[in-house]
Scaffold this active site. Structure first.
Site, mmCIF file in Angstrom:
data_model
loop_
_atom_site.group_PDB
_atom_site.id
_atom_site.type_symbol
_atom_site.label_atom_id
_atom_site.label_comp_id
_atom_site.label_asym_id
_atom_site.label_seq_id
_atom_site.Cartn_x
_atom_site.Cartn_y
_atom_site.Cartn_z
ATOM 1 N N THR A 24 0.805 -1.251 0.013
ATOM 2 C CA THR A 24 0.134 0.062 -0.151
ATOM 3 C C THR A 24 0.922 1.209 0.025
ATOM 4 O OG1 THR A 24 -1.290 -1.202 1.300
ATOM 5 C CG2 THR A 24 -1.841 1.135 1.204
ATOM 6 N N GLU A 40 8.062 -6.419 -4.431
ATOM 7 C CA GLU A 40 8.517 -7.638 -4.027
ATOM 8 C C GLU A 40 7.935 -9.009 -5.233
ATOM 9 O OE1 GLU A 40 6.978 -9.657 -0.518
ATOM 10 O OE2 GLU A 40 8.868 -9.596 0.321
ATOM 11 N N ARG A 93 11.171 -4.670 0.365
ATOM 12 C CA ARG A 93 12.058 -5.246 1.118
ATOM 13 C C ARG A 93 13.625 -5.494 0.190
ATOM 14 N NH1 ARG A 93 8.234 -9.781 2.838
ATOM 15 N NH2 ARG A 93 7.237 -9.188 5.047
#
Ligand SMILES: Cc1cc2cn([C@H]3C[C@H](O)[C@@H](CO)O3)c(=O)nc2[nH]1
Length: 221
Positions: A24, A40, A93
């Site tokens: 988000t 990701e 990430r």
């Protein structure tokens, strides 16, 4: 104004537990045409030559954790080394957070010691040889109970066996790394955002974060 040539994009990694709101948060950056947003690569993990490695990892973690983390590490490296001409690059990430998952699998004996050694040797070589640079880490810090409910609501099929205990474990390791800062050495400064907030409040935090990030660039040149 002349368009400045940047030697590399100002790179931000968004970190946080499963369901902490990373996707988000990232989607807000998509509105800027000067920013490369790299989510990701879950879809890659779900289809490795037709095999759903994410599903295998959750259904038989002892057998597939190493294989999964090994592939995750490769796909994350591909994103870190992705050449972007944009002044900003935001990643979901990183190879750094891969170490959090590996650490948890090590502590819970899902990975043999020798498997950890191999993954860590790959990681060390990559850090030394691939130009993985990060300028800022944004940590969406959430409570395991909040992300557990969000994960259940999102209902990603591979995650239906993920327990609250697992989310607690991941939360603690993320906190050790990014909040207490006692686990791995930090590749960049950390900005902690309260991920328990509602989406509206998160957007406000996003705005502040955006101004902080884009302003930082002015210092850089
Ligand atoms: C870098 C990295 C990301 C990542 C995600 N995952 C899992 C958590 C979620 O269920 C799913 C998508 O983030 O993949 C993992 O097990 N190990 C990981 N390592």
């Amino acid at each position: 104004p002349t368009c400045k040539l940047y030697k590399r994009p100002f790179t931000v990694c968004i970190e946080g537990n499963i369901g902490s709101g990373k996707t988000t948060f990232l989607s807000h950056f998509k509105q800027f045409d000067n920013t490369t947003v790299l989510q990701e690569p879950v879809e890659l993990w779900r289809n490795v030559a037709g095999i759903n490695l994410l599903e295998l990892m959750y259904t038989d973690p002892k057998r597939y954790s190493f294989l999964f983390q090994s592939y995750v590490q490769l796909t994350m490296l591909q994103l870190h080394t992705y050449k972007s001409a944009m002044p900003y690059k935001i990643m979901e990430r990183s190879v750094f957070s891969a170490r959090c998952f590996i650490e948890n699998m090590k502590r819970t004996k899902l990975l043999e010691d020798v498997e950890v050694v191999v993954l860590e040797d790959w990681y060390d070589w990559c850090i030394q040889n691939a130009n993985i640079v990060t300028d800022l880490i944004v940590y969406l810090r959430t409570s395991p109970e909040v992300v557990y409910n969000r994960m259940k609501t999102r209902a990603r099929k591979e995650e239906n066996s993920v327990s609250l205990e697992y989310l607690h474990q991941l939360h603690n390791i993320h906190d050790e790394w990014l909040y207490d800062q006692t686990l791995f050495n930090l590749p960049a400064p950390v900005l902690v955002i309260d991920g328990n907030k509602s989406l509206e409040e998160m957007v406000i935090q996003f705005e502040n974060c955006k101004n902080l990030i884009f302003n930082r660039k002015e210092e850089k040149n």
